[in-house]
Design an enzyme around this catalytic site. Structure first.
Site, PDB file in Angstrom:
ATOM      1  N   CYS B  95      -1.600   8.487   1.316  1.00  0.00           N
ATOM      2  CA  CYS B  95      -0.877   9.529   1.678  1.00  0.00           C
ATOM      3  C   CYS B  95      -0.735   9.779   3.189  1.00  0.00           C
ATOM      4  O   CYS B  95      -0.393   9.273   3.923  1.00  0.00           O
ATOM      5  CB  CYS B  95      -1.475  10.698   0.711  1.00  0.00           C
ATOM      6  SG  CYS B  95      -0.386  12.156   0.423  1.00  0.00           S
ATOM      7  N   HIS B 193      -3.126   9.147  -5.439  1.00  0.00           N
ATOM      8  CA  HIS B 193      -4.567   9.735  -5.407  1.00  0.00           C
ATOM      9  C   HIS B 193      -5.031   9.145  -6.827  1.00  0.00           C
ATOM     10  O   HIS B 193      -4.208   8.858  -7.626  1.00  0.00           O
ATOM     11  CB  HIS B 193      -4.322  11.241  -5.317  1.00  0.00           C
ATOM     12  CG  HIS B 193      -3.667  11.379  -3.881  1.00  0.00           C
ATOM     13  ND1 HIS B 193      -4.343  11.514  -2.836  1.00  0.00           N
ATOM     14  CD2 HIS B 193      -2.479  12.198  -3.757  1.00  0.00           C
ATOM     15  CE1 HIS B 193      -3.611  11.945  -1.964  1.00  0.00           C
ATOM     16  NE2 HIS B 193      -2.523  12.353  -2.339  1.00  0.00           N
TER      17      HIS B 193
END
Lengths: 408, 260
Positions: B95, B193
């Site tokens: 990310c 994630h």
């Protein structure tokens, strides 16, 4: 015209709430408030007009601190409040239209709605507990919440901010408000405040002090939670013997005592009133299940789970870890990896809830011996077979366990 | 390589700043998977005021907020991570960590900020709403399906030197060309994630294999069960068409939406 519309909206909301209760769909708070607000968008403003409020907001401790503050203010008169955790504008509207008489009120408010509720309710006090990561699928950034609080608290007409100066995000939100009251209520979870919210630089910590190069630093507290005592602005310490566990609740008591102080309630009287509270809507509830003592602990996010894990008593008790990931919980349980489940090593754990497989995987890597049981009641029975049980559950899983223990 | 003298060192870069979404778990997973196999390993958490260790075996970066991302990239510009990548040490980034390894990304204010330039990519903004939800891809590096949860407003364009890590089956990923993440030399990056390496043990072992060579199999019963559950959840959501339904609170408008 407007008051006629409000009266009609109130009546319709209360009818809907009644129907909802009768048909067993819920306690009717949300649907009633929703209908009232839909018919009169100013209903919250009107319901609050002429009354005297404290708002309570923050990631963790809203319900407990609200309950503490209601107890403290009840020493000087009746208090209206939004018990039951309905802390969105719909729930607030329902609570206030249900009791249009009581002059003084304490309302807990979901963090992103604090600015709009301040505008509608014009409270005397806003109690600002803490801000940390929670439901990131909905809120994305913690700093952004602090920013909208900050905007709402800067107006000359802003409420007195009773703010936790151990939390840099809360401090930044309140520091330019007209008359802040600073409370050293503690902050065990530092992981969302290593970057200065004001300038984006590194936040430096030195003991309880913290500061940033841009000049933002921990203000001198007016009130302090220290060990088992709350120390007021006069420097006088009051030993606190709360029925609720944990240092975090001494901090919540200090926040509530400071807020009650705005209404001139003496700290000693406030704290005595809070001491008697032994559970808050099922949180910390001690009960029995399958012949064994059971305690329910609610934890909704990494900061709350870290606090809850420190409340698990050192003696040998099995632990049920129950996790869901519905909208109210946050859809992404990645946060399980921010929680130090390693603290449970040496105990037996039972993983349950709709995301029990995420819990199981986390416990495996934490080196905690566990079994996974899908059914919540079966999971509790399994744990209770070995003796006393601590149930740690997140928001909707906790509601399930309140039903499980009340059904016996 | 089976008889290494020193423990394998997993450097977890700025966990307090780049660790908002549980991504610190990736370092734990890597370390534990070596220990389960009897290989000595340790996680070295590197805080924002500490220098990056030059000789770690593997580097891990996670997601974070806009201001954290800008701070992290300013500290990592000292060349230590670049040197590690140049000697072939694996770097795994998620990310915001992915975005700062690229050529450029957008700050919270909307200004273009230079990245570390270790991956041939640039990040601007997704045109639609923030990408929030389950992300499922087929890996391009032979480690099977990759499952996780994405939560970002960034759109990443890969240049010719970077290959995608996965082809998106469900979710958004990079937001361009139907792919997620990047692979360039020893650098592996993704928007997943979960944490990514907990939910995808084959990807974890792929990274570890770059350090210690062939790995003995381990029991992954928990991860296998979770993966089956998430695959089924994505399928159910697709069938019922509720996948993109979300009650998402949005902050009042400001100069620009978050990028990370």
């Amino acid at each position: 015209m407007t008051s006629a519309r409000y009266a009609l909206a109130r009546a319709a909301g209360s009818t809907a709430a009644g129907l909802s209760r009768l048909t067993g769909r819920g306690d009717g708070t949300t649907v009633g408030g929703r209908i009232t607000l839909a018919m009169d968008p100013q209903a919250l403003e009107r319901a609050a007009a002429g009354r005297d409020f404290a708002l309570v907001s923050g990631t963790n401790g809203k319900s407990t601190t609200r309950t503490f503050l209601v107890a403290a203010l009840s020493t000087i008169g009746p208090v209206v409040s939004n018990a039951g955790g309905a802390n969105l504008p719909t729930g607030l509207t329902a609570a206030l239209t249900r009791d249009p008489q009581t002059q003084r009120g304490v309302l807990e408010v979901d963090e992103p709605f604090l600015p709009s509720v301040i505008t509608a309710v014009r409270p005397r006090v806003a109690v600002l507990l803490n801000l940390s990561r929670d439901q990131l699928d909905r809120y994305a950034e913690v700093r952004r919440l602090a920013e909208i609080w900050r905007d709402a608290l800067q107006a000359p007409t802003a409420p007195v901010a009773v703010a936790n100066c151990d939390d840099p995000l809360v401090t930044w939100a309140a520091i330019d408000s007209p008359t802040p009251i600073w409370v050293a209520a503690g902050q065990r979870w530092h992981d969302d405040t290593s970057v200065c919210p004001a300038c984006g630089g590194v936040l430096v910590r030195d003991g309880e002090d913290w500061s940033s190069d841009c000049g933002l630093r921990r203000p001198t507290p007016d009130w302090r939670a220290e060990g088992g005592a709350v120390i007021g602005p006069d420097g006088k310490g009051h030993a606190v013997e709360l029925a609720l566990p944990g240092q975090v609740n001494v901090g919540n008591a200090a926040m509530a005592a400071a807020a009650a102080g705005v209404w001139l309630v003496p700290a000693a009287a406030s704290l005595t009133a809070m001491a008697a509270i032994s559970s808050v809507e099922g949180r910390y509830l001690r009960t029995e299940y399958a012949g064994q003592p059971v305690r329910l602990l609610l934890a909704k996010n990494p900061a709350g789970w870290t606090e809850a894990l420190t409340m698990v008593p050192p003696e040998q008790a099995d632990v049920v870890v129950a996790v869901n990931a519905r909208a109210a919980d946050g859809r992404d349980p990645s946060w399980l990896w921010d929680v130090p489940f390693e603290l449970l090593r040496g105990r037996r754990a039972v993983a349950t809830g709709e995301r029990s497989r995420d819990v199981a995987l986390r416990l495996r890597y934490a080196g905690v011996e566990y079994t996974r049981v899908d059914n919540p009641a079966a999971a509790l029975r399994k744990a209770a077979a070995g003796g006393p049980v601590e149930v740690l559950a997140n928001y909707t899983a906790f509601q399930t366990y309140r039903r499980v223990v009340s059904d016996g | 390589m089976a008889s290494r003298g020193d423990p394998v060192r997993i450097a977890l870069i700025y966990p307090a700043v780049l660790g908002t979404y549980g991504d610190g778990g990736n370092a734990l997973v890597l370390t534990e998977r070596l220990r389960w196999r009897g290989i000595d390993a340790e996680t070295v958490a590197v805080e924002i005021d500490q220098p990056l260790p030059a000789q770690a075996d593997l580097y891990v970066l996670g997601g974070g907020e806009d201001s954290a991302q800008t701070l992290a990239v300013s500290r990592l510009s000292d060349g230590a991570l670049k040197a590690a990548a140049e000697r072939g040490a694996p770097v795994f980034a998620v990310c915001a960590g992915f975005q700062i390894l690229g050529e450029s990304f957008l700050e919270g204010t909307g200004a273009v900020h230079a990245g570390l330039g270790l991956i041939d990519c640039t990040t601007d903004r997704l045109e639609g709403p923030r990408a929030v939800g389950e992300l499922l891809t087929n890996s391009t590096i032979g480690v099977g399906a990759l499952t996780g949860y994405e939560n970002h407003g960034g759109r990443t364009n890969l240049g010719p030197s970077a290959e995608p890590l996965g082809v998106v089956r469900d979710g958004v990923g990079n937001g361009t060309l139907g792919v997620d993440g990047a692979v360039q030399g020893s650098l592996v990056a993704t928007y997943l994630h979960g944490p990514a390496l907990a939910r995808n043990p084959t990807l974890a072992d792929h990274l570890l294999g770059m350090v210690v060579g062939t790995l003995a199999p381990v029991d992954d019963a928990e991860a296998d069960e979770l993966r089956q559950e998430r695959f089924a959840a994505v399928q159910t959501a697709r069938r019922t068409g509720r996948w993109r339904w979300r009650r998402q609170w949005r902050p009042p408008a400001r100069s620009g939406p978050p990028t990370s």
